[in-house]
Design an enzyme around this catalytic site. Structure first.
Site, PDB file in Angstrom:
ATOM      1  N   CYS A  61      47.283  10.651 -26.337  1.00 40.32           N
ATOM      2  CA  CYS A  61      47.389  11.624 -27.036  1.00 40.32           C
ATOM      3  C   CYS A  61      48.808  12.002 -26.698  1.00 40.32           C
ATOM      4  O   CYS A  61      49.081  12.294 -25.488  1.00 40.32           O
ATOM      5  CB  CYS A  61      46.492  12.706 -27.150  1.00 40.32           C
ATOM      6  N   LYS A 110      50.824   3.693 -25.235  1.00 36.71           N
ATOM      7  CA  LYS A 110      51.791   3.513 -24.281  1.00 36.71           C
ATOM      8  C   LYS A 110      51.149   4.076 -22.934  1.00 36.71           C
ATOM      9  O   LYS A 110      51.446   3.347 -21.802  1.00 36.71           O
ATOM     10  CB  LYS A 110      53.082   4.172 -24.283  1.00 36.71           C
ATOM     11  N   LYS A 142      52.293  -9.930 -24.069  1.00 37.47           N
ATOM     12  CA  LYS A 142      53.044  -9.492 -25.091  1.00 37.47           C
ATOM     13  C   LYS A 142      52.462 -10.135 -26.314  1.00 37.47           C
ATOM     14  O   LYS A 142      52.675  -9.409 -27.228  1.00 37.47           O
ATOM     15  CB  LYS A 142      54.622  -9.899 -24.748  1.00 37.47           C
ATOM     16  N   TRP A 163      45.044   9.741 -29.991  1.00 43.76           N
ATOM     17  CA  TRP A 163      44.575   8.638 -29.643  1.00 43.76           C
ATOM     18  C   TRP A 163      42.925   8.617 -29.493  1.00 43.76           C
ATOM     19  O   TRP A 163      42.772   9.060 -28.540  1.00 43.76           O
ATOM     20  CB  TRP A 163      45.144   7.822 -28.584  1.00 43.76           C
ATOM     21  N   HIS A 180      40.587 -27.867 -15.674  1.00 39.72           N
ATOM     22  CA  HIS A 180      39.174 -27.820 -15.215  1.00 39.72           C
ATOM     23  C   HIS A 180      38.698 -26.704 -16.388  1.00 39.72           C
ATOM     24  O   HIS A 180      37.688 -25.886 -15.929  1.00 39.72           O
ATOM     25  CB  HIS A 180      39.459 -26.678 -13.832  1.00 39.72           C
ATOM     26  N   GLU A 205      52.480 -12.377 -18.579  1.00 38.90           N
ATOM     27  CA  GLU A 205      53.231 -11.197 -18.953  1.00 38.90           C
ATOM     28  C   GLU A 205      53.362 -11.709 -20.455  1.00 38.90           C
ATOM     29  O   GLU A 205      53.195 -10.898 -21.569  1.00 38.90           O
ATOM     30  CB  GLU A 205      54.509 -10.751 -18.377  1.00 38.90           C
ATOM     31  N   ARG A 208      52.252   7.572 -28.020  1.00 41.51           N
ATOM     32  CA  ARG A 208      50.930   7.806 -27.358  1.00 41.51           C
ATOM     33  C   ARG A 208      49.529   7.894 -28.005  1.00 41.51           C
ATOM     34  O   ARG A 208      48.491   8.014 -27.625  1.00 41.51           O
ATOM     35  CB  ARG A 208      51.092   9.220 -26.670  1.00 41.51           C
ATOM     36  N   ASN A 240      45.039  16.856 -24.087  1.00 42.32           N
ATOM     37  CA  ASN A 240      45.391  15.383 -23.969  1.00 42.32           C
ATOM     38  C   ASN A 240      44.347  15.231 -22.659  1.00 42.32           C
ATOM     39  O   ASN A 240      44.621  15.758 -21.402  1.00 42.32           O
ATOM     40  CB  ASN A 240      46.610  15.044 -23.657  1.00 42.32           C
ATOM     41  N   GLY A 241      43.515  14.176 -22.775  1.00 37.79           N
ATOM     42  CA  GLY A 241      42.650  13.430 -21.414  1.00 37.79           C
ATOM     43  C   GLY A 241      41.375  13.667 -22.047  1.00 37.79           C
ATOM     44  O   GLY A 241      41.028  13.406 -23.307  1.00 37.79           O
ATOM     45  N   GLU A 256      49.531  -8.037 -27.605  1.00 42.29           N
ATOM     46  CA  GLU A 256      49.765  -6.555 -27.935  1.00 42.29           C
ATOM     47  C   GLU A 256      50.377  -6.632 -29.187  1.00 42.29           C
ATOM     48  O   GLU A 256      49.977  -5.592 -29.990  1.00 42.29           O
ATOM     49  CB  GLU A 256      50.679  -6.134 -26.745  1.00 42.29           C
TER      50      GLU A 256
HETATM   51  C1  G6P Z   1      49.206   0.477 -21.447  1.00 42.51           C
HETATM   52  C2  G6P Z   1      50.433  -0.076 -22.093  1.00 42.51           C
HETATM   53  C3  G6P Z   1      50.875  -1.231 -21.260  1.00 42.51           C
HETATM   54  C4  G6P Z   1      51.020  -0.748 -19.881  1.00 42.51           C
HETATM   55  C5  G6P Z   1      49.989  -0.257 -19.277  1.00 42.51           C
HETATM   56  C6  G6P Z   1      50.260   0.400 -17.834  1.00 42.51           C
HETATM   57  O1  G6P Z   1      48.207  -0.287 -21.512  1.00 42.51           O
HETATM   58  O2  G6P Z   1      50.199  -0.366 -23.411  1.00 42.51           O
HETATM   59  O3  G6P Z   1      52.443  -1.572 -21.546  1.00 42.51           O
HETATM   60  O4  G6P Z   1      51.664  -1.766 -18.980  1.00 42.51           O
HETATM   61  O5  G6P Z   1      49.417   0.971 -20.017  1.00 42.51           O
HETATM   62  O6  G6P Z   1      51.239   1.353 -17.960  1.00 42.51           O
HETATM   63  P1  G6P Z   1      52.041   2.220 -16.761  1.00 42.51           P
HETATM   64  O7  G6P Z   1      52.614   3.134 -17.475  1.00 42.51           O
HETATM   65  O8  G6P Z   1      50.863   2.641 -15.730  1.00 42.51           O
HETATM   66  O9  G6P Z   1      52.819   1.292 -16.022  1.00 42.51           O
END
Ligand code: G6P
Length: 614
Positions: free
Chosen positions: A2, A609, A493, A74, A512, A489, A27, A100-101, A496
């Protein structure tokens, strides 16, 4: 999650609030809303869906108020709907609140308030807050004053368990707003006769560079020309202003179609900023923020690197370097697991927390746990003054500039660079690796900006490959050693932003189990940057080719390219640092696949994010 924005000044608040929400939409984007103080009381406009939907609400263009609060959601408690959208109000519509929270004890508080006659119209945890404020406000028999308003907010907040950043306005106090945070982010930007409030700095950076960074439970009364801060006993406290150096264009798209592409292309300069003066041209390694003695480092028997998502992947590559050149056993853990598994920590443990935002709830909780068990804590973050940097014993910034796209790119590469610098710094003090090799690594780091630019030239080749594979349902990413961390990673990506199911595996582990899934035509991405492991990985890739897979290879090794469908050659670099280059084709692959599928690259479904809830 949020995003929240607030404004007090002489201008109409609503357009400023909507512009701020648009910048904070990364957010969360399930619903949006605003509340302003109008001549006839509080306005309330909210709607399900994206921030831009607010502009369609009847009467929103008529709002004249110069004080207002706003929210982009969110969803956690209650599905995305108009009723569950913020702001929320108390039953008498005297107080508007955005939050937010997560309020963990909201059910209990809701019951208590219901017993006192309050009604609830949403499924959110937030709706208890304005009603609690109203309850305490009425209970206080003093005459109305801003201190009475503050006391009601303070009393309500002390009843809340969980995390919150809140803004409160009231029709009784047409010149004020009260804001407070606990374990969720909130900053106050200030300039003459105006105050801007936001969940993050970039959203309001075009208005001011002067910020107050709030600590937990610092209750703040704002008017257009003052900001007064109080502790939980309501004693006034003094706060210093922080001046932010980024400029607002860092948070704009600058001609790129999407923030993600812009941020991918910013990696040469982001990594250059991360290295900064930490490694000088005459190969001195100094980290201003760290003051470890040899004795202190020798006493460290174990390192934990704790993080979530992409930041955790940066930690995995850091483990490789730390163990190899510092010879300290290092474990990488996901913050949400670490915090509940009773990790073995004592005063000889160093815990490193990596978080782009510095606000990830699980990472903050893990940090608090490590501290309570006596560990030395070190935070790596991109956001000045973020929560983890305030909690940790030591904090180091990546200085990568604001990252807006939900999928992390430049934050990851700058984290990998920084953790390598930290490893070199430790190894030098410990004398655990020959200085010739450390100097070689430093030179390799200094060569990165140029080599990243070189690597970015693979764009067209990746674009063509993406056009061939964008409709696929599954993909595999394989690598060994540090390349496996990049496989992870790359796979994340792709999930996501392209919504393609993918798996990443240590190449040697494939046989395996997962090899059972390899069938004709499936795409397998192989990463090979370590000359000691390349032949082994080639053999594993050969096994999938035999079973009909088509392959995309990312490498800087001399191998027989004829066996593979597509080969991306990246510059040679020391294996520890290679993730910074080898991840780039994978970032671009996800990006172009997402574009081919017509998806919203910067705001992928269901994600946010900054995950400020557990
Ligand atoms: C969310 C984001 C990711 C990020 C993760 C950790 O899931 O979508 O892109 O890597 O949080 O976020 P931070 O701000 O702790 O690196």
């Amino acid at each position: 999650m949020c995003g929240i924005v607030g404004y007090i000044g002489n201008k109409k608040a609503c357009p400023i609030l909507i512009a701020g929400l648009t910048r904070l939409e990364y957010r969360g984007y399930d619903s949006a809303g605003v509340s302003t103080i109008e001549k006839n009381g509080l306005s309330l406009m909210k709607t399900k869906g994206r921030v831009k939907n607010l502009n369609d609400l009847k009467g929103i263009d008529k709002l004249e108020g110069t004080i207002g609060i706003a929210h982009t959601r969110w969803a956690t408690h209650g599905k995305p709907s108009n009723e569950n959208s913020h702001p929320h109000q108390d039953n008498s519509k005297t107080f508007s609140v955005v939050h937010n929270g997560i309020i963990e004890n909201y059910a209990e508080l809701k019951n208590l308030l219901e017993e006192k006659g309050y009604h609830f119209y949403s499924q959110t945890d937030t709706e208890v807050i304005p009603n609690l404020i109203h309850y305490y406000f009425l209970k206080d028999k003093e005459d109305n004053s801003t201190m009475k308003f503050l006391k009601a907010v303070r009393n309500a907040c002390l009843d809340l368990k969980g995390s919150f950043a809140i803004e409160v306005i009231s029709s009784y106090f047409p010149d004020n707003m009260i804001v407070v945070r606990k374990d969720s982010p909130l900053v106050i930007g200030t300039c003459e006769n105006e105050k801007y409030i936001s969940s993050d700095i970039p959203a309001i950076l075009s208005y001011t560079r002067d910020f107050y960074l709030l600590n937990n439970l610092e209750f703040t009364i704002l008017s257009k020309n003052s900001a007064k801060f109080f502790d939980t006993e309501l004693n006034e406290i003094k706060k210093k202003l922080d001046v932010i150096e980024w400029n607002s264009s860092a948070a704009e798209k600058d001609g790129y179609d999407d923030f993600m592409l812009k941020e991918i292309y910013e990696q040469p300069s982001a990594v250059r900023e991360t290295i900064g003066s930490r490694i000088s041209n005459d190969l001195k390694c100094e980290i201003e923020e760290l003051k470890f003695s040899k004795k202190q480092l020798q006493e460290i028997t174990k390192i934990y690197i704790v993080a979530c998502g992409t930041a955790m992947h940066a930690g995995l590559s850091g483990k490789n370097t730390i163990e190899k050149i510092c010879r300290i056993p290092t474990e990488v853990d996901i913050a949400s697991e670490f915090r509940y598994r009773d990790p073995i920590i004592d005063k000889n443990t160093l815990c490193i927390f990596i978080s782009q935002s510095g606000e990830t709830a699980d990472t903050i909780a893990a940090l608090k746990l490590a501290k309570s068990k006596g560990a030395t804590t070190l935070a790596i973050s991109n956001v000045i003054g973020s929560s983890i940097t305030r909690e940790a014993d030591y904090s180091i910034y990546t200085h990568a500039g604001p990252e807006i796209a939900v999928a992390s790119t430049k934050a990851y590469t700058s984290q990998v660079a920084l953790i390598n610098i930290i490893a070199i710094y430790f190894a030098e003090i410990l004398q655990s690796t020959k200085s010739e090799y450390l100097n070689f690594l430093k030179q390799e780091l200094l060569s990165l900006p140029k080599k990243i630019e070189e690597t970015l030239k693979c764009k067209d080749q990746i674009f063509e490959f993406a056009k061939k594979v964008y409709q696929e349902k599954d993909m595999f990413f394989l690598g060994r050693g540090v390349d496996e961390t990049v496989a992870k990673e790359g796979s994340l990506k792709l999930k996501e932003i392209s919504y393609i199911h993918s798996e990443s595996y240590a190449a040697g582990e494939l046989k395996h189990g997962p090899i059972a899934l390899i069938e004709n035509g499936i795409t397998v991405v192989g990463i090979m940057t370590d000359e000691n492991l390349v032949e082994k990985t080639v053999s594993n890739i050969q096994e999938v080719i035999t079973r009909g897979a088509k392959t995309l290879i990312i490498t800087n090794q001399k191998i027989n390219y004829n066996n593979f469908n597509e080969v991306i050659i990246i510059p040679e670099i020391a294996p520890f640092i290679s993730p910074i280059l080898s991840v780039i084709p994978l970032q671009l692959l996800s990006y172009f696949i997402s574009k081919e599928k017509g998806l919203d690259v910067d705001k992928p479904r269901n994600l946010a994010k900054s995950v400020t809830v557990e």
